[in-house]
Design a protein around this motif. Structure first.
Motif, PDB file in Angstrom:
ATOM      1  N   ARG A   1       0.819  -1.217   0.000  1.00 25.02           N
ATOM      2  CA  ARG A   1       0.000   0.000   0.000  1.00 25.02           C
ATOM      3  C   ARG A   1       0.847   1.258   0.000  1.00 25.02           C
ATOM      4  O   ARG A   1       0.563   2.204  -0.729  1.00 25.02           O
ATOM      5  N   SER A   2       1.878   1.260   0.841  1.00 24.68           N
ATOM      6  CA  SER A   2       2.694   2.469   0.938  1.00 24.68           C
ATOM      7  C   SER A   2       3.468   2.733  -0.343  1.00 24.68           C
ATOM      8  O   SER A   2       3.789   3.881  -0.659  1.00 24.68           O
ATOM      9  N   ARG A   3       3.794   1.675  -1.096  1.00 26.26           N
ATOM     10  CA  ARG A   3       4.489   1.846  -2.378  1.00 26.26           C
ATOM     11  C   ARG A   3       3.525   2.314  -3.460  1.00 26.26           C
ATOM     12  O   ARG A   3       3.892   3.108  -4.323  1.00 26.26           O
ATOM     13  N   GLY A   4       2.304   1.814  -3.403  1.00 31.52           N
ATOM     14  CA  GLY A   4       1.356   2.161  -4.449  1.00 31.52           C
ATOM     15  C   GLY A   4       0.552   3.410  -4.187  1.00 31.52           C
ATOM     16  O   GLY A   4      -0.039   3.979  -5.103  1.00 31.52           O
ATOM     17  N   GLY A   5       0.502   3.835  -2.916  1.00 33.21           N
ATOM     18  CA  GLY A   5      -0.313   5.004  -2.586  1.00 33.21           C
ATOM     19  C   GLY A   5      -1.789   4.658  -2.433  1.00 33.21           C
ATOM     20  O   GLY A   5      -2.648   5.513  -2.594  1.00 33.21           O
ATOM     21  N   PHE A   6      -2.086   3.389  -2.111  1.00 31.76           N
ATOM     22  CA  PHE A   6      -3.478   2.989  -1.914  1.00 31.76           C
ATOM     23  C   PHE A   6      -3.942   3.415  -0.520  1.00 31.76           C
ATOM     24  O   PHE A   6      -3.143   3.621   0.378  1.00 31.76           O
ATOM     25  N   PHE A   7      -5.248   3.475  -0.344  1.00 34.12           N
ATOM     26  CA  PHE A   7      -5.806   3.735   0.980  1.00 34.12           C
ATOM     27  C   PHE A   7      -7.228   3.198   0.999  1.00 34.12           C
ATOM     28  O   PHE A   7      -7.823   2.927  -0.046  1.00 34.12           O
ATOM     29  N   ASP A   8      -7.765   3.027   2.215  1.00 39.10           N
ATOM     30  CA  ASP A   8      -9.144   2.575   2.307  1.00 39.10           C
ATOM     31  C   ASP A   8     -10.005   3.663   2.923  1.00 39.10           C
ATOM     32  O   ASP A   8      -9.493   4.655   3.461  1.00 39.10           O
ATOM     33  N   ILE A   9     -11.298   3.479   2.812  1.00 35.16           N
ATOM     34  CA  ILE A   9     -12.265   4.409   3.376  1.00 35.16           C
ATOM     35  C   ILE A   9     -13.181   3.620   4.311  1.00 35.16           C
ATOM     36  O   ILE A   9     -13.097   2.387   4.396  1.00 35.16           O
ATOM     37  N   GLU A  10     -14.062   4.309   4.998  1.00 34.53           N
ATOM     38  CA  GLU A  10     -14.901   3.661   5.996  1.00 34.53           C
ATOM     39  C   GLU A  10     -15.732   2.530   5.398  1.00 34.53           C
ATOM     40  O   GLU A  10     -15.912   1.483   6.013  1.00 34.53           O
ATOM     41  N   GLU A  11     -16.220   2.727   4.156  1.00 37.44           N
ATOM     42  CA  GLU A  11     -17.036   1.698   3.511  1.00 37.44           C
ATOM     43  C   GLU A  11     -16.250   0.414   3.262  1.00 37.44           C
ATOM     44  O   GLU A  11     -16.838  -0.657   3.084  1.00 37.44           O
ATOM     45  N   ASP A  12     -14.917   0.506   3.217  1.00 38.63           N
ATOM     46  CA  ASP A  12     -14.093  -0.676   2.980  1.00 38.63           C
ATOM     47  C   ASP A  12     -14.179  -1.679   4.128  1.00 38.63           C
ATOM     48  O   ASP A  12     -13.776  -2.826   3.976  1.00 38.63           O
ATOM     49  N   GLU A  13     -14.672  -1.248   5.277  1.00 33.42           N
ATOM     50  CA  GLU A  13     -14.759  -2.132   6.436  1.00 33.42           C
ATOM     51  C   GLU A  13     -16.007  -3.009   6.407  1.00 33.42           C
ATOM     52  O   GLU A  13     -16.200  -3.847   7.287  1.00 33.42           O
ATOM     53  N   ILE A  14     -16.837  -2.846   5.373  1.00 29.86           N
ATOM     54  CA  ILE A  14     -18.098  -3.587   5.283  1.00 29.86           C
ATOM     55  C   ILE A  14     -18.004  -4.635   4.181  1.00 29.86           C
ATOM     56  O   ILE A  14     -17.745  -4.309   3.024  1.00 29.86           O
TER      57      ILE A  14
END
Length: 652
Positions: free
Chosen positions: A416-429
């Motif tokens: 993730r840190s290499r690609g610059g990805f991130f999640d949002i609150e909806e990702d927890e569902i």
């Protein structure tokens, strides 16, 4: 006169209180394990309903900005006979009335407050406030005072718990004979008054000899109270947990500890059925204990290993097979690539695998369900196959807390840190296969949950890998490299799928870049796709409606990054569009000589290097041939009439 006396007593009892509910004890850090963190609240009167109240925790770190990170709804709970309510993780004993995850309470400098409010009033990141605040504590674990947070909470003292690995401590509230309130640190006393007063409780502990049994086995559960009971204690337990219920066992669950004694037990027999329902977990819990008897521990888990697991027809990456699992790609899926080269080939490939009219993005929580199917161990349907450590692991051993020993989790092959990805609150569902986001080549955030580049991995090994480039990281000591080609094809897929990503030579520090390309090309060539990888490609395709082309068409790697870069692509070299008659070729691996069976006509054979270079051509008119090749991995293409098939051959 009696009414006046009662009123006087109540006024005396309440004179030391300025709030209805206070923070009575806090243990924010159980050093090294973080499995026994808790906060204890105390009410003026016993059995006080906490409806309408919430607990809010604030992060005092520079990144936390003195804002909320967790809010707990206290609706539906009440304090006990001593006016105490414990909110904590399952490692707390006596067992808390309100259970939260392990390691959920941060160490400090932080704060916690009781509010007469709704959890909706405190979404994550809400600045600390005194609005509707009932009581508060600012605390730390030998941290510098957070003066800003103290001011926001209206407090003047930041308390420290001073706990160590061998001497756990909690911050405790005391009230002296003059009703003066003070705080100090001492050995934790959850569900007991800090000064030792109050109504005595009698915790009862659940114990089992083992935490794992096979179907058909019997085991004892023993219940032991801290002190002898003063009358027969009757109580009920439950073993139910998700799919495990009363149809899965026999044994007594209504029990009695006789008067004057402190223990009883029951024998449970697990029914050995013929249903492949996967491993299950028994959860032993008290149903109806009444104070002063309380649970010392609860929700004790026992694993039931299902002996009805199934095995796939194909092998694991350690014992790979090929040709058993067929690609489920549409017949014309890659047709638009033919006749293209260089940038045009890349762009056409991206159009296929990032088509916003077709391709779907799932949540990060959905990935768990995808991996349970895509990475299922071919040798045991109750397990996932772990990427780097090259072994099976029960699906039930998914990491859900800070403890990663013996657990598996989701590994981003492209970190993730290499690609610059991130999640949002909806990702927890985890909302299932039919709910998804529209996605395109510029949707870089969706790389966070792209299952083509996520694998089940040993949690501790995943942590050891961190965000290292491949070549820096080559797997755990002694690995056999069965994961290397899989890894290479997954990260090369990511470069084509998402704008902003690039696999490069060396070990760059630029976000969006991952190395080492030369290493990954070598891994791809020496560990070609197998049935395990083809099966997972098919599974992910069912969810995301796109495929990893370098599994279906491994020679594409050479035409984009490798020895054929710049050449015009013709997919006929790498496709297995047709089932090839009843012919078989053996042995494989071979010392150089191949034998054939089921040949009815003369067959043409071409032998290619793993890089896609044509090395030899044969016309087979007999049932054997000598390849006369050095040791290595080769691709053999057989032609018969208008049909062809490509298979991998290993020469020893």
């Amino acid at each position: 006169m009696k009414r006046l006396l009662l009123l006087t007593i109540l006024l005396i009892n309440m004179s030391g209180w300025s709030q209805v509910l206070v923070i009575n004890e806090l243990d924010p850090d159980s050093p090294s394990i973080d499995t026994a963190e808790f906060i204890e609240l105390k009410s003026q009167m016993p059995n006080f309903s906490t409806d309408g109240y919430i607990l809010v925790f604030f992060n005092g770190s520079s990144s936390g900005a003195d804002s909320s990170y967790m809010a707990i709804d206290l609706n539906g709970y009440e304090t006990d006979n001593n006016g105490l309510l414990v909110v904590g993780s399952v490692g707390v004993s006596p067992f808390p009335q309100v259970v939260i995850s392990e390691n959920a309470i941060q160490n400090g400098a932080d704060a916690v407050g009781i509010y007469l409010a709704s959890v909706n009033d405190f979404p994550e990141g809400t600045l600390a406030t005194q609005t509707n605040l009932i009581d508060a504590m600012v605390y730390g674990t030998n941290d510098t005072d957070d003066t800003v947070l103290l001011g926001l909470m209206g407090e003047t003292v930041q308390y420290n718990d001073n706990g160590t690995n061998t001497n756990p401590r909690s911050i405790q509230r005391f009230v002296d004979a003059m009703d003066n309130e003070s705080y100090s640190t001492a050995t934790p006393t959850p569900r007991r008054e800090n000064d030792g007063s109050g109504n005595a409780i009698n915790p009862i502990a659940i114990a089992v000899n083992e935490t794992l049994y096979d179907e058909g086995a019997s085991f004892d559960i023993t219940f032991t109270s801290e002190t002898n009971v003063t009358s027969d204690l009757n109580f009920t337990i439950s073993l139910d947990n998700f799919g495990f219920n009363t149809a899965d066992y026999t044994g007594n669950i209504v029990l009695t500890i006789p008067n004057g004694q402190n223990t009883t037990s029951t024998t449970i027999t697990i029914i050995d059925d013929a249903i492949d329902e996967g491993d299950e977990v028994i959860q032993i819990q008290f149903v109806d204990l009444v104070e002063p008897e309380v649970a010392s521990n609860n929700f004790v888990e026992v694993r039931v290993v299902d002996n009805d697991f199934t095995m796939a027809a194909w092998g694991t990456p350690l014992n790979p097979t090929t040709g058993i699992v067929q690609s489920t790609q549409p017949a014309d899926y890659y047709n638009s690539l033919d006749g293209l080269a260089d940038i045009a080939l890349r762009q056409a490939l991206q159009v296929i695998i990032a088509d916003p009219m077709t391709v779907r993005a799932q949540t990060y929580a959905d990935v768990i369900d995808i991996l349970k199917e895509a990475d299922q161990n071919p040798e045991n349907s109750n397990q996932v196959w772990l990427l780097y450590t090259e072994e099976g692991r029960p699906k039930l051993d998914l990491q859900t807390s800070s403890n990663n020993t013996g657990k598996w989790n989701r590994e981003h092959t492209y970190p993730r840190s290499r690609g610059g990805f991130f999640d949002i609150e909806e990702d927890e569902i985890a909302d299932g296969i039919d709910i998804f986001w529209t996605t395109k080549a510029d949707s870089l955030r969706h790389g966070n949950s792209d299952a083509h580049a996520l694998r089940a991995a040993d949690a501790a090994e995943n942590s050891s890998r961190g965000n290292q480039h491949y070549g820096q990281y080559n797997g755990p000591t002694g690995n056999l490299g069965s994961f290397k080609g899989d890894v290479a094809r997954s990260v090369l897929y990511m470069e084509i799928r998402y704008n902003g990503l690039e696999v490069v030579n060396g070990f760059p520090n630029t976000t969006g870049q991952l190395g080492d390309l030369a290493t990954l090309l070598d891994w791809h060539r020496n560990d070609p796709p197998d049935d395990f990888e083809m099966n997972r490609n098919n599974v992910v395709y069912n969810w995301q409606f796109n495929r990893n082309p370098f599994i279906d068409q491994p020679l594409l790697v050479e035409y984009i990054w490798g020895n054929n870069a710049g050449d015009i692509w013709d997919q006929s070299l790498g496709t297995n569009d047709h089932k090839f008659s009843e012919a078989s070729m053996y042995p494989n691996p071979t010392n150089g000589k191949l034998y054939f069976s089921g040949l009815n006509d003369a067959i043409k054979m071409e032998v290619y290097s793993i890089e896609g270079k044509l090395l030899k051509e044969f016309k087979l008119v007999k049932n054997s041939i000598d390849l006369d090749l050095t040791s290595g991995i080769y691709l053999v293409k057989l032609f018969n009439n208008n049909q062809s098939v490509v298979t991998k051959v290993i020469v020893n």
